[in-house]
Design a protein around this motif. Structure first.
Motif, mmCIF file in Angstrom:
data_model
loop_
_atom_site.group_PDB
_atom_site.id
_atom_site.type_symbol
_atom_site.label_atom_id
_atom_site.label_comp_id
_atom_site.label_asym_id
_atom_site.label_seq_id
_atom_site.Cartn_x
_atom_site.Cartn_y
_atom_site.Cartn_z
ATOM 1 N N MET A 268 1.102 -1.411 -0.016
ATOM 2 C CA MET A 268 -0.177 -0.270 -0.444
ATOM 3 C C MET A 268 0.881 1.378 -0.401
ATOM 4 O O MET A 268 1.280 0.998 1.270
ATOM 5 C CB MET A 268 -0.843 -0.036 1.862
ATOM 6 C CG MET A 268 -1.823 1.258 1.150
ATOM 7 S SD MET A 268 -3.225 0.958 2.861
ATOM 8 C CE MET A 268 -4.273 1.945 2.588
ATOM 9 N N THR A 269 0.598 2.039 -0.531
ATOM 10 C CA THR A 269 1.678 3.265 -0.703
ATOM 11 C C THR A 269 1.028 4.504 0.336
ATOM 12 O O THR A 269 0.542 4.813 0.684
ATOM 13 C CB THR A 269 0.978 4.086 -2.348
ATOM 14 O OG1 THR A 269 1.193 3.365 -3.305
ATOM 15 C CG2 THR A 269 1.804 4.803 -2.604
ATOM 16 N N TRP A 270 2.145 4.956 0.798
ATOM 17 C CA TRP A 270 2.293 5.524 1.569
ATOM 18 C C TRP A 270 1.524 6.976 1.186
ATOM 19 O O TRP A 270 1.974 7.550 0.183
ATOM 20 C CB TRP A 270 3.426 6.261 2.757
ATOM 21 C CG TRP A 270 3.657 7.302 3.799
ATOM 22 C CD1 TRP A 270 3.076 6.709 4.510
ATOM 23 C CD2 TRP A 270 4.589 7.701 3.874
ATOM 24 N NE1 TRP A 270 3.557 6.817 5.569
ATOM 25 C CE2 TRP A 270 4.530 8.778 4.862
ATOM 26 C CE3 TRP A 270 5.282 9.042 2.834
ATOM 27 C CZ2 TRP A 270 5.191 8.949 5.163
ATOM 28 C CZ3 TRP A 270 5.183 10.322 3.404
ATOM 29 C CH2 TRP A 270 5.798 10.354 4.918
ATOM 30 N N LYS A 271 0.850 7.570 2.168
ATOM 31 C CA LYS A 271 -0.118 8.619 2.208
ATOM 32 C C LYS A 271 0.624 9.436 2.601
ATOM 33 O O LYS A 271 0.992 10.182 3.860
ATOM 34 C CB LYS A 271 -1.435 8.815 2.027
ATOM 35 C CG LYS A 271 -2.081 7.565 1.246
ATOM 36 C CD LYS A 271 -3.440 7.535 2.008
ATOM 37 C CE LYS A 271 -4.757 6.286 1.269
ATOM 38 N NZ LYS A 271 -3.912 6.128 -0.344
ATOM 39 N N VAL A 272 0.929 10.489 1.675
ATOM 40 C CA VAL A 272 1.550 12.018 2.594
ATOM 41 C C VAL A 272 0.834 13.211 2.631
ATOM 42 O O VAL A 272 -0.398 13.309 1.763
ATOM 43 C CB VAL A 272 2.810 12.457 1.618
ATOM 44 C CG1 VAL A 272 3.293 13.922 2.001
ATOM 45 C CG2 VAL A 272 4.009 11.497 0.774
ATOM 46 N N ARG A 273 0.895 13.652 3.515
ATOM 47 C CA ARG A 273 -0.311 15.009 4.239
ATOM 48 C C ARG A 273 0.596 16.279 3.250
ATOM 49 O O ARG A 273 1.440 16.580 3.851
ATOM 50 C CB ARG A 273 -0.222 15.168 5.335
ATOM 51 C CG ARG A 273 -1.304 16.384 5.936
ATOM 52 C CD ARG A 273 -1.400 16.357 7.474
ATOM 53 N NE ARG A 273 -2.176 18.254 7.519
ATOM 54 C CZ ARG A 273 -1.574 18.938 8.679
ATOM 55 N NH1 ARG A 273 -0.393 18.011 9.855
ATOM 56 N NH2 ARG A 273 -2.082 20.034 8.884
ATOM 57 N N ARG A 274 0.300 16.844 2.432
ATOM 58 C CA ARG A 274 0.622 18.208 1.899
ATOM 59 C C ARG A 274 -0.316 19.627 2.254
ATOM 60 O O ARG A 274 -1.425 19.519 1.942
ATOM 61 C CB ARG A 274 0.484 18.324 0.507
ATOM 62 C CG ARG A 274 1.444 19.147 -0.572
ATOM 63 C CD ARG A 274 1.206 18.806 -1.429
ATOM 64 N NE ARG A 274 -0.226 19.222 -1.956
ATOM 65 C CZ ARG A 274 -0.630 19.376 -3.269
ATOM 66 N NH1 ARG A 274 -0.159 20.132 -3.817
ATOM 67 N NH2 ARG A 274 -1.358 19.921 -3.349
ATOM 68 N N VAL A 275 0.745 20.727 2.742
ATOM 69 C CA VAL A 275 0.340 21.700 3.261
ATOM 70 C C VAL A 275 0.870 22.500 2.626
ATOM 71 O O VAL A 275 1.843 22.642 2.455
ATOM 72 C CB VAL A 275 0.274 21.945 4.911
ATOM 73 C CG1 VAL A 275 0.203 22.791 4.989
ATOM 74 C CG2 VAL A 275 0.017 21.030 5.508
ATOM 75 N N ASP B 85 -4.646 21.418 2.596
ATOM 76 C CA ASP B 85 -3.953 20.753 3.478
ATOM 77 C C ASP B 85 -4.751 19.632 3.251
ATOM 78 O O ASP B 85 -6.179 19.316 4.006
ATOM 79 C CB ASP B 85 -4.536 21.457 5.373
ATOM 80 C CG ASP B 85 -3.599 21.102 6.130
ATOM 81 O OD1 ASP B 85 -3.688 19.702 6.415
ATOM 82 O OD2 ASP B 85 -4.017 21.098 7.597
ATOM 83 N N GLY B 86 -3.822 19.048 3.066
ATOM 84 C CA GLY B 86 -4.253 17.099 2.753
ATOM 85 C C GLY B 86 -3.818 16.512 2.134
ATOM 86 O O GLY B 86 -2.668 16.554 1.933
ATOM 87 N N ILE B 87 -4.086 14.831 2.198
ATOM 88 C CA ILE B 87 -3.595 14.246 1.253
ATOM 89 C C ILE B 87 -3.015 14.539 -0.102
ATOM 90 O O ILE B 87 -3.364 14.928 -0.964
ATOM 91 C CB ILE B 87 -4.210 12.734 1.561
ATOM 92 C CG1 ILE B 87 -4.480 12.256 2.652
ATOM 93 C CG2 ILE B 87 -3.026 11.974 0.522
ATOM 94 C CD1 ILE B 87 -3.443 12.037 4.023
ATOM 95 N N ALA B 88 -1.879 14.023 -0.134
ATOM 96 C CA ALA B 88 -1.110 14.717 -1.669
ATOM 97 C C ALA B 88 -1.660 13.510 -2.776
ATOM 98 O O ALA B 88 -2.043 12.392 -2.466
ATOM 99 C CB ALA B 88 0.218 14.572 -1.701
ATOM 100 N N GLN B 89 -2.350 14.423 -4.350
ATOM 101 C CA GLN B 89 -2.802 13.706 -5.266
ATOM 102 C C GLN B 89 -2.529 13.268 -6.521
ATOM 103 O O GLN B 89 -2.749 11.788 -6.908
ATOM 104 C CB GLN B 89 -4.358 14.441 -5.299
ATOM 105 C CG GLN B 89 -5.116 14.547 -4.336
ATOM 106 C CD GLN B 89 -6.206 13.532 -3.455
ATOM 107 O OE1 GLN B 89 -6.655 12.734 -4.144
ATOM 108 N NE2 GLN B 89 -5.859 12.936 -2.280
ATOM 109 N N ASN B 90 -1.330 13.532 -6.373
ATOM 110 C CA ASN B 90 -1.075 13.375 -8.048
ATOM 111 C C ASN B 90 -0.015 12.418 -7.367
ATOM 112 O O ASN B 90 1.900 12.464 -6.732
ATOM 113 C CB ASN B 90 -0.058 14.796 -8.086
ATOM 114 C CG ASN B 90 0.311 14.511 -9.717
ATOM 115 O OD1 ASN B 90 -0.010 13.429 -9.866
ATOM 116 N ND2 ASN B 90 1.190 15.231 -10.393
ATOM 117 N N VAL B 91 -0.318 10.860 -7.287
ATOM 118 C CA VAL B 91 0.694 9.770 -7.084
ATOM 119 C C VAL B 91 0.947 9.021 -7.839
ATOM 120 O O VAL B 91 -0.409 8.696 -8.837
ATOM 121 C CB VAL B 91 0.261 9.210 -6.060
ATOM 122 C CG1 VAL B 91 0.689 7.927 -5.556
ATOM 123 C CG2 VAL B 91 -0.162 9.513 -4.229
#
Length: 177
Positions: free
Chosen positions: A1-8, A23-29
């Motif tokens: 499972m891909t690690w989810k990065v919080r991006r602010v 402020d949320g989980i980075a969407q460009n994965v």
């Protein structure tokens, strides 16, 4: 499972005051086809130097590609799977092609991931262990270690059983002659 990065992200309001604009989980994965478990999460891109801080557009909302634009940068987090999960059955050509980087791959190398970009890369190991592999030599990097990659032919190898998580800042550079 891909690690989810919080991006602010910060920016400015209509009166020019500083504010949090996202402020949320980075969407460009991008989970890389051909190499199960390899995932790139792009957090920001600049297209020129000096960079512009104008507007509220999300500079990471574009297709994931390996290299930054000319005179630009890319900030990303890469999750590298253990070698045992893909090395004998992965498709590195498909992987590089999927991020517009077929031209960077060293097809003459025995290492399927050996490649060279026209960049200076700042790599910070966030979690795990990963080997930085050069044509001549290699070194083990652990959590907290930093590597500066300067347009060299290189590869990455996770020889343990857990994925490695590495933050990268790629800066466009002149190609080596």
């Amino acid at each position: 499972m891909t690690w989810k990065v919080r991006r602010v992200l910060t920016g400015h309001d209509a009166k020019g005051r500083s504010t949090i604009i996202a402020d949320g989980i980075a969407q460009n994965v991008k989970e890389i086809p051909g190499i199960p478990g390899l995932a790139l999460t792009d957090l920001w891109e600049t297209a020129a130097a000096p960079a512009s801080n104008e507007g509220d557009a999300d500079a990471a909302a574009r297709p994931v590609r390996l290299e930054p634009p000319a005179n630009g940068t890319v900030f990303r987090v890469v999750e590298f799977p253990p070698d045992a999960a893909w090395r004998k059955r992965g498709n590195s050509h498909e992987a590089f092609d999927s991020i517009g980087a077929a031209h960077t791959q060293d097809r003459g190398s025995r290492d399927a991931m050996m490649h060279k970009t026209s960049t200076v890369d700042y790599a910070i190991v966030l979690r795990g262990e990963i080997h930085a592999v050069m044509e001549k030599g290699e070194t083990l990097l652990r959590t907290g270690d930093v590597l500066v990659q300067r347009g060299t032919n290189h590869s990455w190898s996770v020889r343990g059983s857990e994925p490695a998580l590495v933050a990268f800042i790629l800066v466009s550079a002149k190609p080596l002659s």
